[in-house]
Scaffold this motif. Structure first.
Motif, PDB file in Angstrom:
ATOM      1  N   VAL A 129       0.824  -1.211   0.000  1.00 22.77           N
ATOM      2  CA  VAL A 129       0.000   0.000   0.000  1.00 22.77           C
ATOM      3  C   VAL A 129       0.856   1.258   0.000  1.00 22.77           C
ATOM      4  O   VAL A 129       0.320   2.360  -0.068  1.00 22.77           O
ATOM      5  CB  VAL A 129      -0.943   0.023   1.219  1.00 22.77           C
ATOM      6  CG1 VAL A 129      -1.890  -1.156   1.178  1.00 22.77           C
ATOM      7  CG2 VAL A 129      -0.149   0.030   2.526  1.00 22.77           C
TER       8      VAL A 129
ATOM      9  N   ALA B 197       1.335   6.881   1.221  1.00 25.29           N
ATOM     10  CA  ALA B 197       0.258   6.075   0.648  1.00 25.29           C
ATOM     11  C   ALA B 197       0.427   5.960  -0.867  1.00 25.29           C
ATOM     12  O   ALA B 197       0.762   6.930  -1.547  1.00 25.29           O
ATOM     13  CB  ALA B 197      -1.101   6.680   0.984  1.00 25.29           C
TER      14      ALA B 197
ATOM     15  N   ARG C 119      -2.480  10.106  -3.085  1.00 26.35           N
ATOM     16  CA  ARG C 119      -1.197  10.620  -2.638  1.00 26.35           C
ATOM     17  C   ARG C 119      -1.308  12.018  -2.037  1.00 26.35           C
ATOM     18  O   ARG C 119      -0.672  12.331  -1.031  1.00 26.35           O
ATOM     19  CB  ARG C 119      -0.207  10.642  -3.807  1.00 26.35           C
ATOM     20  CG  ARG C 119       0.249   9.251  -4.280  1.00 26.35           C
ATOM     21  CD  ARG C 119       1.171   8.588  -3.282  1.00 26.35           C
ATOM     22  NE  ARG C 119       2.222   9.489  -2.859  1.00 26.35           N
ATOM     23  CZ  ARG C 119       3.253   9.857  -3.615  1.00 26.35           C
ATOM     24  NH1 ARG C 119       3.374   9.394  -4.845  1.00 26.35           N
ATOM     25  NH2 ARG C 119       4.170  10.670  -3.142  1.00 26.35           N
TER      26      ARG C 119
ATOM     27  N   SER D 196      -2.661  11.919   1.379  1.00 25.13           N
ATOM     28  CA  SER D 196      -1.656  11.368   2.298  1.00 25.13           C
ATOM     29  C   SER D 196      -0.580  12.396   2.618  1.00 25.13           C
ATOM     30  O   SER D 196      -0.180  12.558   3.778  1.00 25.13           O
ATOM     31  CB  SER D 196      -1.035  10.118   1.671  1.00 25.13           C
ATOM     32  OG  SER D 196      -0.020   9.586   2.492  1.00 25.13           O
TER      33      SER D 196
ATOM     34  N   PRO E 176      -1.797   5.838   5.076  1.00 26.94           N
ATOM     35  CA  PRO E 176      -2.111   4.448   4.728  1.00 26.94           C
ATOM     36  C   PRO E 176      -2.779   3.750   5.913  1.00 26.94           C
ATOM     37  O   PRO E 176      -2.351   3.942   7.062  1.00 26.94           O
ATOM     38  CB  PRO E 176      -0.734   3.846   4.424  1.00 26.94           C
ATOM     39  CG  PRO E 176       0.126   5.014   4.065  1.00 26.94           C
ATOM     40  CD  PRO E 176      -0.378   6.171   4.867  1.00 26.94           C
TER      41      PRO E 176
ATOM     42  N   THR F  62      -9.108  -2.225   5.546  1.00 26.22           N
ATOM     43  CA  THR F  62      -8.249  -2.469   4.370  1.00 26.22           C
ATOM     44  C   THR F  62      -8.861  -3.481   3.416  1.00 26.22           C
ATOM     45  O   THR F  62      -8.471  -3.519   2.239  1.00 26.22           O
ATOM     46  CB  THR F  62      -6.868  -2.977   4.805  1.00 26.22           C
ATOM     47  OG1 THR F  62      -6.992  -4.261   5.445  1.00 26.22           O
ATOM     48  CG2 THR F  62      -6.189  -2.008   5.766  1.00 26.22           C
TER      49      THR F  62
END
Length: 527
Positions: free
Chosen positions: A115, A183, A187, A190, A273, A390
């Motif tokens: 991930v 992540a 992105r 993150s 993540p 997840t």
């Protein structure tokens, strides 16, 4: 001036040293091992290192000597206190960090890659990022970063002087700032989370360091026991002490996400993540509350009538705001973030208790032991819940919007039931670990005459039950109106994390006596 050789008790500190040594070895692996071999080497190195450190922690705990009615010793020239509660905190951090390594190592859910971003330095949407994705690259540096964070957490929970406390705070924080921005998907979200976490964390560290300097100016020492003696002897400049305690509390309250220093929590929980979020939510709270307990009960214990009213206010605001804002969320990760804020308030309720034993029906617990029980219960449910998050995915990756989870109980009843179990434990429903944790912290708070805080905690728990049960109804009894997500089959690593979390949540709720007996045997903090 004669030099005195320092004494380091390696036989009692080796689990901590091992974790930091494995982190350094991970850096060497990243520098010299072929890229294709790094994933397996880093995963095994981190997993075996944490398992060995956990076994060593158990060994250290069994050989602690009695010191003035408590079990433990003051090590590293007074900078570290290896005592019963400290060893329990080590064990909890290492145990849940092992779960974090397993979530970090999950590759099946992303089609054979992790991930984590292929190249964090590449701007989102650029050719460099697409080339990294096409080559299947990922950042195996996350494993030594995790190990450095774990080492900092272990040191944070046993630090026995102010300088060591600050060093540990920075060692655990800096790797987390980096991990939050790595992540593979989403992105920009993150990176925004990492930036917010870093900037607010830097400010909070500044407050903490300034408060540390003021407390040193008051007591003339960094040592917790000496600070306690200075307070007991009614040293001059008490206003300096109050200001120092307040500024240090800012840094610690930020780390646990207490109101009004909570603003980073929902953004970081959502943007990081999910494997990092689960690890951070469980382990950071364990280490930070270990430091809060030791600092306020050992160093500032004689002046509890000064800091206790502030803790009352912070606990009340944290519980109410966390529970109230969780009600209006439409994203699972943000709901769990505001839930975590509320749980911080419940844990602060336990900190308000005293170190004398309080009857819990099946045994007697102190404030420290009650908080440790709550930390164990909360960590099982939290790590398990984020592991389940997840698994629920759509074409864009993880699907955390409520609409994507609608009717999940009909499509994947086992996964939905497991997630519902974790939510019920967070709500404190009987026969779950969360019920035992709340019972423990409420009991010790009542023993300290903090009944107004407990009353607010009960109201907050009722609010929390509402949004937890509402989400369970969405899982099982609501028909989807939009495209919903599916549950992907994980690797055995994630499956083990979820299974252990279920066993811990049910086992601690149904049969808490072994855990309570273990904590009673651990004793209290030493000076």
């Amino acid at each position: 001036m004669e030099f005195t050789k320092p004494t380091i008790e390696y036989a009692d500190l080796w689990p901590l040293i091992l974790v930091l040594g494995v982190a350094c070895a991970g850096v060497l692996v990243e520098a010299f091992a072929p890229r294709k071999a790094r994933y397996l080497a880093q995963t095994l190195l981190a997993g075996v290192g944490l398992a060995a450190a956990l076994a060593g922690t158990v060994l250290v705990g069994t050989r602690l000597d009695a010191v003035e009615g408590a079990r433990g010793l003051i090590a590293a020239e007074g900078a570290i206190a290896v005592d019963g509660p400290g060893v329990v905190l080590w064990g909890l951090v290492l145990f849940f960090a092992l779960g974090g390594v397993m979530l970090f190592a999950e590759r099946r859910l992303e089609g054979g890659v992790s991930v984590f971003a292929g190249q964090a330095a590449a701007l989102p949407g650029t050719d460099a990022e697409r080339q990294a994705e096409g080559r299947g690259l990922d950042h195996t540096e996350v494993y030594p970063l995790l190990m450095f964070a774990v080492g900092g957490m272990m040191l944070f929970s046993v630090a026995n002087d102010l300088l060591m406390l600050f060093v540990a705070l920075e060692v655990l924080s800096l790797p987390l700032y980096l991990l939050c921005g790595l992540a593979r998907r989403r992105r920009l979200l993150s990176q925004e989370a990492a930036l917010k976490y870093f900037l607010l964390g830097a400010f909070s560290s500044g407050f903490f360091l300034y408060g540390l300097a003021l407390v040193y100016g008051y007591a003339g020492s960094m040592d917790f026991a000496t600070i306690s003696d200075a307070i007991g002897n009614d040293a001059a400049n008490h206003d300096l002490l109050l200001l120092g305690m307040g500024l240090m509390a800012v840094g610690l309250f930020f780390k646990v996400g207490a109101v009004p220093f909570h603003a980073w929590t929902p953004d970081v929980y959502q943007g990081a993540p999910t494997a990092v979020t689960g690890f951070m939510a469980a382990c950071t709270k364990i280490a930070a509350f270990g430091a809060i307990l030791r600092l306020f009960h050992v160093a500032f214990g004689p002046d509890r009538w000064s800091w206790q009213p502030t803790l009352w206010v912070v606990a009340i605001l944290t519980m109410l705001l966390g529970s109230a804002l969780a009600v209006v969320q439409t994203d699972v990760k943000r709901m769990l973030a505001y839930s975590a804020i509320a749980h911080t308030g419940f844990l602060l309720t336990g900190v308000l208790g005293v170190q004398t034993a309080t009857d819990l029906g099946s045994g007697e617990v102190t404030s420290v032991q009650a908080v440790l029980v709550y930390l164990a219960a909360y960590s099982f449910a939290t790590l398990g819940a984020f592991a389940v998050v997840t698994l629920v995915r759509d074409a864009g990756g993880e699907a955390s919007r409520f609409a994507s989870w609608t009717g999940l109980g009909k499509r994947s009843p086992l996964v939905a039931a497991v997630f519902a179990l974790f939510l019920l434990s967070m709500a404190g429903i009987p026969l779950t670990a969360g019920f035992i944790g709340k019972w423990a912290v409420f009991t010790v708070a009542l023993s300290a005459d903090a009944w107004p805080v407990v009353a607010v905690a009960i109201v907050s728990s009722i609010i929390a039950v509402f949004f937890y049960v509402r989400f369970i109804l969405l899982l099982f009894f609501t028909e989807p109106t939009t495209t919903t997500a599916a549950v992907n089959r994980p690797s055995p690593l994630t499956a083990v994390v979820v299974a252990v979390a279920v066993l811990g949540t049910v086992g601690l709720g149904v049969a808490p006596d072994p855990v309570l007996d273990l904590l009673a045997d651990a004793g209290s903090f030493i000076r």
